[in-house]
Design a protein around this motif. Structure first.
Motif, mmCIF file in Angstrom:
data_model
loop_
_atom_site.group_PDB
_atom_site.id
_atom_site.type_symbol
_atom_site.label_atom_id
_atom_site.label_comp_id
_atom_site.label_asym_id
_atom_site.label_seq_id
_atom_site.Cartn_x
_atom_site.Cartn_y
_atom_site.Cartn_z
ATOM 1 N N GLY A 17 0.826 -1.204 0.000
ATOM 2 C CA GLY A 17 0.000 0.000 0.000
ATOM 3 C C GLY A 17 0.858 1.250 0.000
ATOM 4 O O GLY A 17 2.047 1.218 -0.359
ATOM 5 N N GLU A 18 0.243 2.348 0.452
ATOM 6 C CA GLU A 18 0.922 3.646 0.366
ATOM 7 C C GLU A 18 1.658 3.995 1.673
ATOM 8 O O GLU A 18 2.879 4.116 1.688
ATOM 9 C CB GLU A 18 -0.168 4.682 0.045
ATOM 10 C CG GLU A 18 0.277 6.092 -0.010
ATOM 11 C CD GLU A 18 -0.907 7.014 -0.332
ATOM 12 O OE1 GLU A 18 -1.783 6.623 -1.121
ATOM 13 O OE2 GLU A 18 -0.949 8.119 0.233
ATOM 14 N N ALA A 19 0.892 4.134 2.743
ATOM 15 C CA ALA A 19 1.475 4.548 4.025
ATOM 16 C C ALA A 19 0.453 4.270 5.114
ATOM 17 O O ALA A 19 -0.746 4.216 4.847
ATOM 18 C CB ALA A 19 1.788 6.047 3.993
ATOM 19 N N PRO A 20 0.912 4.116 6.360
ATOM 20 C CA PRO A 20 -0.040 3.875 7.442
ATOM 21 C C PRO A 20 -0.997 5.057 7.607
ATOM 22 O O PRO A 20 -0.612 6.201 7.371
ATOM 23 C CB PRO A 20 0.854 3.752 8.681
ATOM 24 C CG PRO A 20 2.247 3.546 8.173
ATOM 25 C CD PRO A 20 2.313 4.147 6.816
ATOM 26 N N PRO A 31 -0.285 -2.921 9.455
ATOM 27 C CA PRO A 31 -0.778 -2.354 8.197
ATOM 28 C C PRO A 31 -2.249 -2.695 7.943
ATOM 29 O O PRO A 31 -2.726 -3.774 8.339
ATOM 30 C CB PRO A 31 0.098 -3.042 7.142
ATOM 31 C CG PRO A 31 0.435 -4.361 7.741
ATOM 32 C CD PRO A 31 0.538 -4.122 9.234
ATOM 33 N N PHE A 32 -2.949 -1.811 7.282
ATOM 34 C CA PHE A 32 -4.308 -2.065 6.796
ATOM 35 C C PHE A 32 -5.227 -2.654 7.870
ATOM 36 O O PHE A 32 -5.756 -3.744 7.723
ATOM 37 C CB PHE A 32 -4.272 -2.967 5.548
ATOM 38 C CG PHE A 32 -3.885 -2.206 4.305
ATOM 39 C CD1 PHE A 32 -4.801 -1.394 3.651
ATOM 40 C CD2 PHE A 32 -2.595 -2.275 3.804
ATOM 41 C CE1 PHE A 32 -4.441 -0.666 2.510
ATOM 42 C CE2 PHE A 32 -2.224 -1.552 2.655
ATOM 43 C CZ PHE A 32 -3.162 -0.750 2.011
ATOM 44 N N VAL A 33 -5.388 -1.884 8.949
ATOM 45 C CA VAL A 33 -6.312 -2.314 10.009
ATOM 46 C C VAL A 33 -7.469 -1.318 10.208
ATOM 47 O O VAL A 33 -8.304 -1.515 11.077
ATOM 48 C CB VAL A 33 -5.588 -2.554 11.360
ATOM 49 C CG1 VAL A 33 -4.727 -3.796 11.304
ATOM 50 C CG2 VAL A 33 -4.751 -1.337 11.768
ATOM 51 N N THR A 53 2.509 -4.808 3.321
ATOM 52 C CA THR A 53 3.307 -3.685 3.813
ATOM 53 C C THR A 53 2.953 -2.424 3.031
ATOM 54 O O THR A 53 1.980 -2.409 2.262
ATOM 55 C CB THR A 53 4.815 -4.010 3.772
ATOM 56 O OG1 THR A 53 5.542 -2.979 4.451
ATOM 57 C CG2 THR A 53 5.335 -4.154 2.357
ATOM 58 N N ASN A 54 3.720 -1.378 3.228
ATOM 59 C CA ASN A 54 3.480 -0.087 2.570
ATOM 60 C C ASN A 54 4.779 0.491 2.039
ATOM 61 O O ASN A 54 5.865 0.099 2.486
ATOM 62 C CB ASN A 54 2.915 0.900 3.605
ATOM 63 C CG ASN A 54 1.466 0.616 3.941
ATOM 64 O OD1 ASN A 54 0.596 0.646 3.082
ATOM 65 N ND2 ASN A 54 1.212 0.320 5.207
ATOM 66 N N VAL A 55 4.645 1.467 1.160
ATOM 67 C CA VAL A 55 5.842 2.181 0.689
ATOM 68 C C VAL A 55 6.477 2.933 1.859
ATOM 69 O O VAL A 55 7.671 2.833 2.101
ATOM 70 C CB VAL A 55 5.485 3.155 -0.466
ATOM 71 C CG1 VAL A 55 6.692 3.999 -0.855
ATOM 72 C CG2 VAL A 55 4.954 2.397 -1.676
ATOM 73 N N TYR A 69 -6.300 -0.295 -7.841
ATOM 74 C CA TYR A 69 -6.696 0.859 -7.037
ATOM 75 C C TYR A 69 -6.452 0.599 -5.555
ATOM 76 O O TYR A 69 -6.468 -0.552 -5.097
ATOM 77 C CB TYR A 69 -8.175 1.177 -7.266
ATOM 78 C CG TYR A 69 -8.410 1.840 -8.588
ATOM 79 C CD1 TYR A 69 -8.007 3.155 -8.809
ATOM 80 C CD2 TYR A 69 -9.021 1.155 -9.635
ATOM 81 C CE1 TYR A 69 -8.208 3.772 -10.037
ATOM 82 C CE2 TYR A 69 -9.232 1.765 -10.859
ATOM 83 C CZ TYR A 69 -8.818 3.074 -11.052
ATOM 84 O OH TYR A 69 -9.004 3.672 -12.259
ATOM 85 N N HIS A 70 -6.285 1.699 -4.822
ATOM 86 C CA HIS A 70 -6.140 1.591 -3.371
ATOM 87 C C HIS A 70 -7.509 1.312 -2.755
ATOM 88 O O HIS A 70 -8.508 1.916 -3.162
ATOM 89 C CB HIS A 70 -5.571 2.911 -2.835
ATOM 90 C CG HIS A 70 -5.094 2.799 -1.434
ATOM 91 N ND1 HIS A 70 -5.968 2.684 -0.373
ATOM 92 C CD2 HIS A 70 -3.846 2.729 -0.911
ATOM 93 C CE1 HIS A 70 -5.264 2.574 0.740
ATOM 94 N NE2 HIS A 70 -3.969 2.591 0.440
ATOM 95 N N PRO A 71 -7.595 0.411 -1.762
ATOM 96 C CA PRO A 71 -8.901 0.123 -1.141
ATOM 97 C C PRO A 71 -9.589 1.367 -0.582
ATOM 98 O O PRO A 71 -10.816 1.429 -0.569
ATOM 99 C CB PRO A 71 -8.571 -0.860 -0.018
ATOM 100 C CG PRO A 71 -7.220 -1.378 -0.312
ATOM 101 C CD PRO A 71 -6.520 -0.429 -1.223
HETATM 102 N N1 URA Z 1 -3.583 2.820 3.605
HETATM 103 C C1 URA Z 1 -2.392 2.304 3.227
HETATM 104 O O1 URA Z 1 -1.895 2.591 2.154
HETATM 105 N N2 URA Z 1 -1.798 1.481 4.056
HETATM 106 C C2 URA Z 1 -2.287 1.125 5.228
HETATM 107 O O2 URA Z 1 -1.651 0.351 5.922
HETATM 108 C C3 URA Z 1 -3.529 1.659 5.584
HETATM 109 C C4 URA Z 1 -4.168 2.510 4.768
#
Ligand code: URA
Length: 213
Positions: free
Chosen positions: A46-49, A59-61, A85-87, A171-173
């Protein structure tokens, strides 16, 4: 799994937790290294927390993560079976876009994660992830910066460390949360990506059976 991989991973996580390479360390609550199976065939980036991820160090919670988890489970995939993970490993204030300097500071961690896990397939969630991973594979930024053009494509690439893998951008969720059209694309792209991995396993099995018969 060789102990070396586990040890190297632990060392990497330790470095991420202590990292002060960019100003984001000053405002994070918890860095978010990533989580999942170190032997995963599929890595999702993904992109970032966001806020929840920063709170929990996972990540992604948050809301986007819940959608991702749901879409994965509809495909019969458990989070524990993949690596996520994320960038960026730290949250940008107010969830703003990552700055180029932050990406430059953090990207070596992602490269090391890819080199350790050596996934057969990488799903890039969102434009930042797709752009950075495909740039690592040698694409020019202008070729890979529009997610609407590259989503759902299948790129066979070689990443640093001679990691030969397949990249599927989508696409990003978070973008799909309130946009049914993007959600359908995300669902389709995830389905396509996981079918590539399953097909590969079937092909390997049938070639073993051919060999035995
Ligand atoms: N969006 C992201 O890109 N990463 C996450 O961990 C959460 C939301």
């Amino acid at each position: 799994m060789s102990l070396d991989i586990e040890r190297e991973y632990e060392e990497l996580v330790r470095e991420i937790r202590n990292c002060k390479r960019c100003p984001l360390h000053a405002c994070r609550r918890n860095p978010v290294p990533g989580e999942g199976n170190l032997r995963a065939e599929v890595m999702l980036i993904g992109e970032a927390p966001g806020e929840k991820e920063d709170e929990q160090g996972r990540p992604f919670v948050g809301a986007a993560g819940n959608l991702l988890t749901k879409l994965l489970s509809e495909l019969g995939v458990r989070r524990e079976d993949v690596y996520i993970t994320n960038v960026l490993k730290c949250r940008p204030p107010n969830n703003r876009d990552p700055e180029p300097e932050e990406i430059a500071a953090c990207l070596p961690f992602l490269v090391r994660q890819i080199m350790l896990i050596r996934p057969r397939l990488i799903i890039c969630l969102g434009r930042h992830s797709a752009r950075e991973i495909l740039k690592l594979a040698g694409y020019r930024e202008s070729e890979v910066s529009q997610i609407s053009k590259i989503r759902g494509r299948v790129y066979e690439v070689v990443l640093p460390g001679d990691v030969r893998t397949i990249v599927v951008p989508t696409y990003h969720p978070a973008a799909a949360l309130y946009n049914p059209r993007l959600r359908t694309y995300l669902q389709e792209d995830l389905k396509k990506a996981f079918s590539i991995v399953k097909e590969g396993v079937q092909r390997k099995r049938s070639s073993i059976l051919d060999f035995l018969s």
